[in-house]
Design an enzyme around this catalytic site. Structure first.
Site, PDB file in Angstrom:
ATOM      1  N   THR A 555      -3.303   1.918  -2.588  1.00 46.10           N
ATOM      2  CA  THR A 555      -4.529   2.111  -1.977  1.00 46.10           C
ATOM      3  C   THR A 555      -5.403   0.995  -1.498  1.00 46.10           C
ATOM      4  O   THR A 555      -4.897  -0.152  -1.844  1.00 46.10           O
ATOM      5  CB  THR A 555      -5.499   3.016  -2.918  1.00 46.10           C
ATOM      6  N   ALA A 611       2.404  -9.649   3.240  1.00 46.48           N
ATOM      7  CA  ALA A 611       3.239  -8.225   2.848  1.00 46.48           C
ATOM      8  C   ALA A 611       4.420  -8.833   1.935  1.00 46.48           C
ATOM      9  O   ALA A 611       4.290  -9.423   0.788  1.00 46.48           O
ATOM     10  CB  ALA A 611       3.764  -7.816   4.098  1.00 46.48           C
ATOM     11  N   GLY A 664      -0.046   0.262  12.946  1.00 51.89           N
ATOM     12  CA  GLY A 664      -0.185   0.107  11.747  1.00 51.89           C
ATOM     13  C   GLY A 664      -0.237  -1.210  11.117  1.00 51.89           C
ATOM     14  O   GLY A 664       0.187  -1.385   9.788  1.00 51.89           O
ATOM     15  N   ASP A 678     -10.127 -10.760   5.784  1.00 52.91           N
ATOM     16  CA  ASP A 678      -9.115 -10.229   5.215  1.00 52.91           C
ATOM     17  C   ASP A 678      -8.282 -11.609   4.668  1.00 52.91           C
ATOM     18  O   ASP A 678      -7.790 -11.791   3.883  1.00 52.91           O
ATOM     19  CB  ASP A 678      -8.244  -9.342   6.030  1.00 52.91           C
ATOM     20  N   LYS A 682      -7.293 -13.573   1.465  1.00 52.96           N
ATOM     21  CA  LYS A 682      -5.635 -13.991   0.941  1.00 52.96           C
ATOM     22  C   LYS A 682      -5.791 -15.626   0.640  1.00 52.96           C
ATOM     23  O   LYS A 682      -5.019 -15.956  -0.175  1.00 52.96           O
ATOM     24  CB  LYS A 682      -5.050 -13.905   2.105  1.00 52.96           C
ATOM     25  N   GLY A 796       3.326  -4.577   8.235  1.00 51.21           N
ATOM     26  CA  GLY A 796       4.385  -3.466   8.107  1.00 51.21           C
ATOM     27  C   GLY A 796       4.675  -2.729   7.065  1.00 51.21           C
ATOM     28  O   GLY A 796       4.778  -3.189   6.016  1.00 51.21           O
TER      29      GLY A 796
END
Ligand code: ADP
Ligand code: ASP
Ligand code: MG
Length: 814
Positions: A555, A611, A664, A678, A682, A796
């Site tokens: 989430t 990711a 997305g 963001d 990171k 992705g």
């Protein structure tokens, strides 16, 4: 001669008794046989319950007696031809009337004694053995009924009488000489004292009766026929993967049964072991199965651990005090006090400091033990040399048993490692000097988990079950579920890993399953769940207390990030795709890492950066292996990369951003990406993993987004970007004129981090970066000039899900 014993389930129905008849009829073709039988399954408990009800003035015992009566009458009707039934029916009725008379007496007196209880329960075996004898005769097998009360002599310790072997042996031998046929049936469990009063041999004691008969009459073998195909590596009711042990030594079997393997009553082994009579454990319902052979020498191959068992309802008594050091006789006095009250000591440990001694006893005896011990040490307690006895209840013992454990170092290490990794706290340990047994005292609520864990650890080197609870089933979550489903068989076959999703949650509902959720149907399963918060989801996870638990957070919720702590404390691994926890204030990030370490579990968040790319894992490997991170340069926003790779002024910047969102590649609020927040998170996470104590407000952000774009809703944001189109075009054109590309770069160097849009020239490492790719350059002591480069798709759903998947596997293999 052979002695065969059939337990409660084996004689629990007329059909089962037919099995018994066919098993015995094969045996008597070759041998003389004594068949020892239990009461019909459950009867002993019912009889005891009748006694209790009567003693408490509750007439409900009458109904129970009715139940017992009709069950036995039915058995007569089904096993014996009609013409011969009447005398047996009246014999059953007569016995049941006696039971009722006894209970009426108890009811009037409103009390019952151990002696009366023994008399009462003896009817279970008396009636069953008589019906079974008649059934054998009806089947054409000449059978003599022996009254065990006349043959087995004990003292008058009702409920758990001690056998007088000398008298018993003489009586059995005389009876055996007198008997003419080759088949005898005798009731198990019951005996009598020298005064002729009925006694019993303890719960499960029919096994013992059979062993006594076998030993006294020098049988060739003793066969215990029951409802499982042998002695197993663990209790099959707790461990579905338990398997039959083909051969086991007397000592090991004794140890396993002493520590709770109910399949054989502990005292059973001694008399037959003394005579070296082999014991077989066989299954009445699968007579062709080989079963377990218990004999002098165990089987030397395979796991050094032969079996795992457990005893519940244990209380730990600790006697402590400075006055105990070096004073001989303290232990003796403790044990004397306990034995004077017939309190059986199950386990003993004493610290080498001699400062304390700790014994495990049946929970029911704990209060009595305290009274006895405190009285025995009253003088020392009053002088404060010894503390009053401490009692801790709600405990159980799990024990590893195996003759070969002594020649295999590291078994206790493995035991405690497995328990530790799963948050099972060990209260006390004991290892016999024979090293045939290692026992750990743990909370009863952890027993099921512990036994399964240990079984996996010692017997299923080949199979490990992992229990997944997944929160968040959006884009990435649903891809993960798909990947899990697709890989389930592969992991089972290639890695012997059984990944089971057993809980799902989204922002509205939670759903749990005892079995693995069918992943082709997870949506419906979750839809049928209950409306509840993430906190209730965590309550459910902790209540289940399953081994190898992994909680997966896919989430972007602050609230979900807030529950990790509770889970890590209970040694549940946390795999977070959600970045909030790791980018929250340093203290919280640190606290979570520390909790994972202390509780021996995993806290993994590879997908927080790049990711599915192995960025954090690689950084961790470098740091752990002693390398030092000198500088990090990176393009970490798949979104920004996508946007600047697609924007060339021919269509509005806002449109390109919208496309990125549509495909997305953005956070739900794209401003988190476009503003650089963001990326700040990171680079901060990377800096923290490199050992730097960095906070968000210490990171410099060279924003390219005009302040006006940051106001209002997401739609306002798109509208204001359209208004600012000239600004974006200017930035692009300037770079283009210089032959450069625009990249939003994050850098960490000398303890400082910064992020911002930069023009990158063609010769630069960051130049050739396409689509939504990310790149990370690690300059380290070992990679000083040419950095270690990690590059590939950085956004992705599919790649992110596979990064989460990889973390799950990593958490599982730690
Ligand atoms: P019976 O009535 O035949 O005497 P019990 O119920 O006393 O049978 O013992 C058989 C049961 O023991 C099995 O059904 C099984 O659940 C339990 N059990 C506990 N530990 C073990 C073990 N290690 N191996 C096999 N059975 C076990
Ligand atoms: N019937 C007794 C009991 O239930 C003895 C036995 O079955 O072994 O404990
Ligand atoms: Mg039994």
């Amino acid at each position: 001669m052979q002695v065969l014993k059939f337990g409660g389930t084996s004689v629990g129905s007329p059909e089962a008794i037919q099995n018994v008849i066919s098993i015995v009829s094969e045996k008597i073709k070759k041998n003389k046989v004594i068949t020892v039988v239990s009461a019909f399954g459950g009867t002993t408990d019912l009889l005891l319950q009748c006694g209790q009800l009567a003693a408490s003035g509750d007439e409900a015992y009458k109904e129970l007696i009715q139940k017992i009566t009709s069950r036995h009458l039915d058995a007569v009707k089904q096993l014996i031809p009609v013409q011969q039934q009447s005398s047996y029916l009246s014999a059953v009725k007569k016995s049941c009337n006696e039971v009722e008379d006894l209970c009426n007496g108890i009811f009037l007196l409103e009390e019952t004694t151990a002696r009366t209880k023994d008399k009462l329960v003896s009817y279970g075996e008396l009636i069953s053995s008589q019906i079974i004898t008649a059934a054998f005769q009806a089947a054409g097998i000449a059978t003599t009924w022996w009254d065990s009360r006349k043959l087995i002599r004990t003292n008058a310790q009702y409920g758990n009488a001690i056998v007088d072997f000398k008298t018993t042996e003489a009586q059995l031998k005389t009876a055996a000489e007198a008997v003419s046929g080759n088949h005898i049936v005798m009731p198990g469990f019951i005996a009598s004292s020298a005064e002729g009063v009925t006694t019993t041999l303890g719960r499960g004691g029919s096994d013992y009766t059979a062993a006594i008969a076998a030993a006294c009459l020098d049988a060739e073998s003793l066969e215990i026929w029951t409802d499982v195909s042998g002695m197993m590596t663990a209790d099959p009711r707790w461990v579905p993967n338990a398997r039959v042990i083909p051969t086991i030594s007397y000592q090991e079997a004794m140890e396993l049964s002493h520590f709770g393997a109910k399949v054989i009553y502990p005292p059973t082994i001694q008399p037959v072991m003394n005579k070296q009579i082999p014991i077989w454990i066989k299954n009445t319902f699968a007579a062709a199965d080989t079963g377990t052979l218990i004999q002098q020498e165990g089987y030397r191959n395979g796991s050094p651990v032969r079996g795992i068992s457990s005893i519940s309802k244990l209380a730990l008594l600790s006697l402590e005090g400075s006055g105990m050091v070096g004073v001989p006789g303290f232990s003796r006095r403790l044990f004397e006090a306990l034995s004077a009250h017939q309190i059986n000591v199950i386990l003993i440990t004493q610290g080498s400091s001699e400062h304390s001694i700790c014994v495990g006893v049946d929970e029911a005896a704990a209060e009595l033990a305290k009274e006895a011990v405190d009285a025995a040490f009253a003088p020392e307690i009053s002088l404060q040399k010894v503390d009053p006895l401490e009692i801790e209840k709600g405990l159980s013992i799990v024990a590893l048993v195996g003759e070969q454990m002594k020649s295999h170092p590291g078994i206790s290490g493995k035991l405690f490692g497995a328990l530790g990794r799963n948050g099972v706290n060990v209260r006390a340990i004991a290892q016999g000097s024979s090293e045939r047994n290692i026992s750990a005292v743990i909370a009863t609520s952890d027993v099921k988990k512990a036994i399964n864990l240990l079984h996996e650890e010692f017997f299923e080197t080949s199979l490990k079950q992992v229990n997944l609870f997944i929160s968040g089933v959006g884009n990435v979550g649903s891809r993960l579920l798909q990947q899990l489903q697709q890989q389930q068989q592969y992991l089972l076959h290639h890695n012997r890993l059984q990944l089971r999703v057993v809980g799902l949650a989204n922002s509205k509902k939670i759903a749990f399953s005892e079995e693995a959720i069918d992943l082709s149907n997870w949506k419906e399963f979750l839809d049928n769940g209950k409306e509840a918060s993430i906190h209730e989801f965590v309550d459910g996870i902790l209540e289940r207390n399953l081994r190898n638990t992994v909680f997966v957070d896919i989430t972007a919720s602050q609230e979900v990030a807030g529950v990790y702590s509770r889970l890590l404390e209970k040694s549940c691994a946390v795999v977070a795709c959600n970045k909030i926890a790791c980018s929250s204030p340093y203290v919280y990030y640190r606290e979570l890492k520390e909790k994972a370490r202390v509780n021996n579990t995993g806290f993994l968040f590879e997908t927080n950066v790049g990711a599915g790319l192995p960025v954090i894992g690689t950084l961790n490997d470098l740091v752990r292996s002693g390398d030092k991170i000198k500088r990090i340069e990176a393009v970490l926003s798949g979104t920004l990369n996508y946007v600047f790779n697609h924007y060339d002024g021919s269509r509005p910047f806002a449109e390109v951003v919208r496309q990125a969102q549509h495909e997305g590649y953005t956070e739900p609020d794209p401003r988190l990406d476009l503003s650089g927040t963001d990326v700040m998170r990171k680079i901060m996470i990377l800096a923290r993993e490199a050992g730097e104590q960095l906070e968000m407000d210490a990171i410099t952000n060279h924003r390219f987004l005009p302040a006006s774009c940051m106001e209002g809703s997401v739609e306002d944001f798109y509208a204001s970007m359209l208004k600012e189109e000239d600004h974006f075009r200017d930035i692009y054109e300037e770079a283009n004129r210089n032959g450069n590309k625009l990249k939003f770069v994050a850098a960490f160097h000398n303890g400082k981090a910064e992020v911002g849009l930069q023009q990158i020239s063609p010769g630069h490492d960051l130049y050739h970066l396409y689509g939504k790719d990310n790149i990370v350059l690690f300059y380290t002591e070992r990679y000083p000039e040419q950095p270690m480069v990690i590059k590939g798709a950085g956004a992705g759903a599919d790649v992110t899900a596979s990064g989460v998947f990889a973390d799950i596997l990593r958490a599982t293999l730690t």
